[in-house]
Design an enzyme around this catalytic site. Structure first.
Site, PDB file in Angstrom:
ATOM      1  N   TYR A  66      10.556  13.605  29.109  1.00  0.00           N
ATOM      2  CA  TYR A  66       9.991  14.229  27.906  1.00  0.00           C
ATOM      3  C   TYR A  66       9.034  15.335  28.320  1.00  0.00           C
ATOM      4  O   TYR A  66       8.272  15.166  29.278  1.00  0.00           O
ATOM      5  CB  TYR A  66       9.248  13.198  27.044  1.00  0.00           C
ATOM      6  CG  TYR A  66       9.944  13.017  25.727  1.00  0.00           C
ATOM      7  CD1 TYR A  66       9.899  14.027  24.760  1.00  0.00           C
ATOM      8  CD2 TYR A  66      10.678  11.869  25.445  1.00  0.00           C
ATOM      9  CE1 TYR A  66      10.571  13.896  23.558  1.00  0.00           C
ATOM     10  CE2 TYR A  66      11.350  11.725  24.244  1.00  0.00           C
ATOM     11  CZ  TYR A  66      11.292  12.739  23.304  1.00  0.00           C
ATOM     12  OH  TYR A  66      11.958  12.612  22.122  1.00  0.00           O
ATOM     13  N   GLU A  68       7.405  17.793  25.718  1.00  0.00           N
ATOM     14  CA  GLU A  68       7.002  18.600  24.555  1.00  0.00           C
ATOM     15  C   GLU A  68       5.854  19.519  24.952  1.00  0.00           C
ATOM     16  O   GLU A  68       4.957  19.133  25.697  1.00  0.00           O
ATOM     17  CB  GLU A  68       6.561  17.687  23.412  1.00  0.00           C
ATOM     18  CG  GLU A  68       7.741  17.065  22.699  1.00  0.00           C
ATOM     19  CD  GLU A  68       7.330  16.164  21.553  1.00  0.00           C
ATOM     20  OE1 GLU A  68       6.151  16.159  21.177  1.00  0.00           O
ATOM     21  OE2 GLU A  68       8.222  15.459  21.044  1.00  0.00           O
ATOM     22  N   ASP A 243      21.238  38.069  16.170  1.00  0.00           N
ATOM     23  CA  ASP A 243      21.829  36.856  16.727  1.00  0.00           C
ATOM     24  C   ASP A 243      23.002  37.288  17.611  1.00  0.00           C
ATOM     25  O   ASP A 243      24.079  37.617  17.126  1.00  0.00           O
ATOM     26  CB  ASP A 243      22.304  35.963  15.567  1.00  0.00           C
ATOM     27  CG  ASP A 243      22.984  34.684  16.047  1.00  0.00           C
ATOM     28  OD1 ASP A 243      23.245  34.564  17.259  1.00  0.00           O
ATOM     29  OD2 ASP A 243      23.262  33.816  15.205  1.00  0.00           O
TER      30      ASP A 243
HETATM   31  N1  PLP Z   1      25.021  32.023  15.846  1.00  0.00           N
HETATM   32  C1  PLP Z   1      26.261  32.513  15.963  1.00  0.00           C
HETATM   33  C2  PLP Z   1      26.501  33.966  15.740  1.00  0.00           C
HETATM   34  C3  PLP Z   1      27.317  31.653  16.278  1.00  0.00           C
HETATM   35  O1  PLP Z   1      28.564  32.122  16.367  1.00  0.00           O
HETATM   36  C4  PLP Z   1      27.043  30.272  16.472  1.00  0.00           C
HETATM   37  C5  PLP Z   1      28.100  29.297  16.810  1.00  0.00           C
HETATM   38  O2  PLP Z   1      29.239  29.404  16.622  1.00  0.00           O
HETATM   39  C6  PLP Z   1      25.730  29.815  16.319  1.00  0.00           C
HETATM   40  C7  PLP Z   1      24.748  30.723  16.005  1.00  0.00           C
HETATM   41  C8  PLP Z   1      25.385  28.371  16.426  1.00  0.00           C
HETATM   42  O3  PLP Z   1      25.434  27.912  17.714  1.00  0.00           O
HETATM   43  P1  PLP Z   1      25.426  26.337  18.008  1.00  0.00           P
HETATM   44  O4  PLP Z   1      26.788  25.846  17.706  1.00  0.00           O
HETATM   45  O5  PLP Z   1      25.048  26.252  19.461  1.00  0.00           O
HETATM   46  O6  PLP Z   1      24.372  25.738  17.142  1.00  0.00           O
END
Ligand code: PLP
Length: 480
Positions: A66, A68, A243
């Site tokens: 652990y 954290e 993302d």
């Molecule tokens: N963000 C994007 C653009 C994704 O394509 C994905 C998964 O397919 C994720 C986030 C989520 O990832 P995880 O499955 O690791 O939670």
């Protein structure tokens, strides 16, 4: 057999024997999974094959620890070795991506996005509210002030790419928590071209004035201009979150540079580590300095104890990605996607946006008279692993869909090049052309059942086996 592959063989052989002594069915399923992955064409755009070094790193006693907190500031004792691991993973991530700050604790991409959302909310809403009220943290607030802050936090706006045009469900899709915690609106792509329309996006952002503008995708087969995205965000006072879960490997490998590299343009960048980046299953958040302190509070804000064994594997994978060979690999991912797209186009298939310039291709299978579900199942029967995916304005919805999404990262790891990817397109077109939509029990048209022509599965498997045998998965890894 090289020394390393003989070591890997004996490591796995022995590990499986230890596992079998407790639960032989798990050892057997693990062996079978390797056999299945070795003998099929893996074209799932979000999957890859991590190296034995990465995989082995996950199977250690770090799993039991652990930790954290953050490096040097833990809520648990005896975390000195976890500190080493986490600091190294973060250093590799910063150096690889040229990011001022890296947070390597998120367990997955979804966790990374939640950390990012709440860090942005903390930075832009909570901290200014606390300052105004003269409080150091939320525990000091009266019940009334806390209620009004909670209302303010729950009243913010997010603009993300819609699921059917390629966005991810965490980008504001209503059934996901991101669509529930924010007032959300979605931007899409141009209905004619399938491409992002930055002017339409800017107009929507001006009208909606989001706190968070999310860029990035799961199924958009094109590059994104993040410099333009940042301009739009700045104009409306939004925080730009990118993302890059899908294309992190192409950023790491310097295929996406300049305006296509999200790191210098976004305030906050999230990613998974297991897709094109070829690491262990997990997530990360990278950011500009301004957001670092808020993201550092991912635990306890959103996360509990970090997965120390996975952070260790992230460090190993990121060290691999810093090697020059990774750039060659990343370029090959993009080149192979081009070949795959051209292979489909010259055989008459329709692709969303008419092609690709990243790692994925989205095939509209309605032109073969099939749903995505039927196409996915027929291909699977022939040993080709893909996943069905919505296409823009999909008449079949997210369950049956009208598309299949294909990605090149995994087979590129096995060493597939232009010849093989052209052949892959040929095989897929052959399977789809020889599959008929089936009927329901009542005799009506079915969106799920299908009839695959005689001998198609066998000839596809035989042609795949020829290529797969030439490009073995984990060469030299032998289990008795
Ligand atoms: N963000 C994007 C653009 C994704 O394509 C994905 C998964 O397919 C994720 C986030 C989520 O990832 P995880 O499955 O690791 O939670």
């Amino acid at each position: 057999m090289s020394d390393l592959s003989s070591l890997t063989s004996s490591a796995y052989q022995q590990a499986l024997e230890v596992i079998a002594s407790v639960e032989p069915r798990i050892a057997e399923a693990t062996r079978q999974e390797l056999a299945d992955q070795r003998s099929s064409l893996k074209l799932i755009a979000s999957e890859n094959y991590a190296s034995p070094a990465v995989l082995l790193t996950m199977g250690t006693w770090f799993s039991d620890k652990y930790a954290e907190g953050t490096v040097g500031h833990r809520f648990y004792a005896a975390c000195q070795n976890v500190d080493t691991v986490e600091a190294l993973a973060a250093e590799h991530a910063r150096e690889l991506f040229g990011a001022p700050y890296a947070y390597v604790q998120p367990h997955s991409g979804i966790d990374a996005n939640l950390v990012a959302f709440w860090s942005i909310l903390a930075h832009r809403v909570e901290t200014p509210a606390l300052e105004k009220l003269g409080a150091k943290n939320v525990n000091e607030l009266s019940e009334a002030d806390w209620e009004s802050l909670r209302a303010e936090l729950g009243n913010q706006r997010l603009l993300g790419m819609s699921l059917d045009t390629g966005g991810h469900l965490t980008h504001g899709f209503r059934p996901n928590i991101s669509g529930k915690m924010f007032h959300q609106q979605q931007y899409g792509t141009d209905p004619e071209t399938g491409l992002l329309d930055y002017d339409a996006l800017a107009a929507k952002a001006r009208e909606f004035r989001p706190l968070v503008l999310v860029a990035g995708y799961s199924a958009y087969p094109r590059r994104v201009n993040f410099a333009k995205m940042r301009e739009i965000a700045d104009e409306v006072g939004a925080t730009l979150m990118v993302d890059m879960a899908h294309f992190a490997g192409l950023v790491a490998g310097k295929v996406f540079t300049g305006d296509e590299d999200p790191i210098p343009h976004a305030h906050v960048v999230t990613t998974t580590t297991h897709k094109s980046l070829r690491g262990p299953r997990g997530g990360m958040v990278l950011s500009q300095e301004e957001f670092a302190a808020d993201i550092d509070r991912g635990c306890p804000m959103v996360l509990g104890g970090p997965l120390s064994h996975v952070m260790a594997a992230k460090a190993v994978a990121l060290a691999e990605a810093r090697k020059p060979e990774f750039r060659t690999y990343a370029q090959a991912i993009a080149d192979n996607a081009q070949t795959l797209a051209e292979g489909f186009l010259k055989r008459g298939a329709r692709l969303v946006t008419g092609g690709t310039d990243n790692h994925l291709v989205l095939v509209d299978v309605s032109t073969f008279g099939l749903t995505g579900r039927q196409a996915e199942s027929a291909l699977l029967e022939a040993g080709v692993v893909t996943n069905r995916n919505s296409i823009p304005a999909d008449p079949n919805g997210a369950w049956y869909t009208s598309g299949i999404r294909l990605g090149t990262p995994a087979l590129t790891t096995r060493g597939f090049g232009a010849t093989e990817f052209d052949k892959v397109a040929e095989l897929i077109v052959d399977v789809l052309s020889n599959t008929q939509a089936g009927t329901t029990k009542a005799g009506g048209p079915s969106k799920a059942s299908f009839v695959l022509g005689d001998g198609v599965a066998e000839r596809t498997r035989a042609a795949s086996a020829e290529m797969l045998d030439k490009h073995p998965l984990y060469p030299g890894l032998e289990l008795s």
